[in-house]
Design an enzyme around this catalytic site. Structure first.
Site, PDB file in Angstrom:
ATOM      1  N   HIS A  68     -19.790  -6.350 -45.029  1.00 59.47           N
ATOM      2  CA  HIS A  68     -19.508  -7.525 -45.852  1.00 59.47           C
ATOM      3  C   HIS A  68     -20.589  -8.579 -45.625  1.00 59.47           C
ATOM      4  O   HIS A  68     -21.181  -8.645 -44.544  1.00 59.47           O
ATOM      5  CB  HIS A  68     -18.124  -8.093 -45.502  1.00 59.47           C
ATOM      6  CG  HIS A  68     -17.023  -7.132 -45.767  1.00 59.47           C
ATOM      7  ND1 HIS A  68     -16.485  -6.938 -47.010  1.00 59.47           N
ATOM      8  CD2 HIS A  68     -16.374  -6.266 -44.938  1.00 59.47           C
ATOM      9  CE1 HIS A  68     -15.541  -6.015 -46.944  1.00 59.47           C
ATOM     10  NE2 HIS A  68     -15.460  -5.588 -45.701  1.00 59.47           N
TER      11      HIS A  68
ATOM     12  N   ASN B 190     -12.228  15.869 -33.469  1.00 61.41           N
ATOM     13  CA  ASN B 190     -10.948  15.694 -32.808  1.00 61.41           C
ATOM     14  C   ASN B 190     -10.145  14.636 -33.575  1.00 61.41           C
ATOM     15  O   ASN B 190     -10.543  14.216 -34.654  1.00 61.41           O
ATOM     16  CB  ASN B 190     -11.164  15.293 -31.341  1.00 61.41           C
ATOM     17  CG  ASN B 190     -10.037  15.775 -30.451  1.00 61.41           C
ATOM     18  OD1 ASN B 190      -8.878  15.740 -30.832  1.00 61.41           O
ATOM     19  ND2 ASN B 190     -10.397  16.226 -29.265  1.00 61.41           N
TER      20      ASN B 190
ATOM     21  N   GLY C 102     -16.236  10.268 -27.583  1.00 62.95           N
ATOM     22  CA  GLY C 102     -15.061   9.498 -27.965  1.00 62.95           C
ATOM     23  C   GLY C 102     -15.308   8.005 -28.102  1.00 62.95           C
ATOM     24  O   GLY C 102     -16.082   7.400 -27.359  1.00 62.95           O
TER      25      GLY C 102
ATOM     26  N   ARG D 163     -28.391   0.938 -35.061  1.00 58.86           N
ATOM     27  CA  ARG D 163     -29.710   1.266 -35.619  1.00 58.86           C
ATOM     28  C   ARG D 163     -29.972   2.752 -35.425  1.00 58.86           C
ATOM     29  O   ARG D 163     -29.252   3.434 -34.683  1.00 58.86           O
ATOM     30  CB  ARG D 163     -30.793   0.425 -34.965  1.00 58.86           C
ATOM     31  CG  ARG D 163     -30.901   0.602 -33.479  1.00 58.86           C
ATOM     32  CD  ARG D 163     -31.973  -0.292 -32.874  1.00 58.86           C
ATOM     33  NE  ARG D 163     -31.727  -0.496 -31.459  1.00 58.86           N
ATOM     34  CZ  ARG D 163     -31.128  -1.539 -30.930  1.00 58.86           C
ATOM     35  NH1 ARG D 163     -30.684  -2.494 -31.701  1.00 58.86           N
ATOM     36  NH2 ARG D 163     -30.951  -1.644 -29.641  1.00 58.86           N
TER      37      ARG D 163
ATOM     38  N   ALA E  39     -19.859   8.019 -25.029  1.00 60.31           N
ATOM     39  CA  ALA E  39     -18.541   7.450 -25.336  1.00 60.31           C
ATOM     40  C   ALA E  39     -18.586   5.932 -25.411  1.00 60.31           C
ATOM     41  O   ALA E  39     -19.256   5.271 -24.618  1.00 60.31           O
ATOM     42  CB  ALA E  39     -17.535   7.885 -24.282  1.00 60.31           C
TER      43      ALA E  39
END
Length: 193
Positions: A114, A84, A141, A165, A159
């Protein structure tokens, strides 16, 4: 070892240190801009643009715009892939997604990270770890999938989850951080009856 090779090996690298990486990101941005502006009735052009961007994809490919990624060539999608709107894939490392995978709106798949050490982070260094999503997976979502994660076949990620992990096959998992709630069973679909 150049920065592209370091990224592929999961080592710290400088994403702007190699002009080839900068050029590849720029080329992807141009293709993505064309794709995201494409007339939704022109499915043939949309498919051509996606096929030119992605590393590989199977039959039945559908990514609803807008879609964004870093390079595109590190993304490998199986057959009958559906996403979607508002998918973001930071594909500094390989992202491999199996067949019959459904991804809802506002999902982020991030291979890049990072250093926690501020001195190295301020040098602009990053690392990238591959992500693998199996066959028959449903990502609901607002899910975020972090570097190095593998999600097993037939799994549902609820959602808003943040997947930090690996998640095994055939389970329902959700939360922040994402955890396995239980194995999937026919009773999970009771609301469909």
């Amino acid at each position: 070892m150049n920065d592209k090779e370091k990224a592929a090996a999961g080592l710290l690298y400088h994403p702007c240190g190699d002009p080839r990486l900068s050029q590849a990101r720029q080329a992807a941005k141009v293709t993505l801009w064309q794709y995201n502006q494409c007339d939704p009735r022109d499915d043939a052009r949309r498919q051509r643009l996606l096929k030119s961007l992605l590393g590989s994809s199977g039959e039945g490919l559908c990514i609803e715009p807008p879609f964004n990624c870093d390079y595109g060539y590190n993304i490998h999608l199986g057959a009958q892939f559906y996403d979607n709107v508002n998918l973001v894939i930071l594909d500094c490392a390989s992202v491999t997604i199996g067949d019959n995978v459904f991804i809802a709106h506002n999902v982020g798949i991030y291979t890049a990270g990072h250093p926690h050490d501020v001195a190295r982070r301020n040098q602009g260094l990053e690392y990238a770890l591959p992500i693998t999503i199996g066959n028959n997976v449903w990502i609901c979502g607002g899910v975020t999938i972090l570097p190095g994660v593998t999600i097993g076949d037939n799994t549902v990620i609820g959602a808003g989850s943040v997947v930090t992990r690996d998640i095994p096959a055939s389970v329902l998992a959700f939360g922040n951080p994402c955890w396995v709630a239980h194995p999937l069973s026919p009773q999970d679909d009771a609301h469909d009856r």
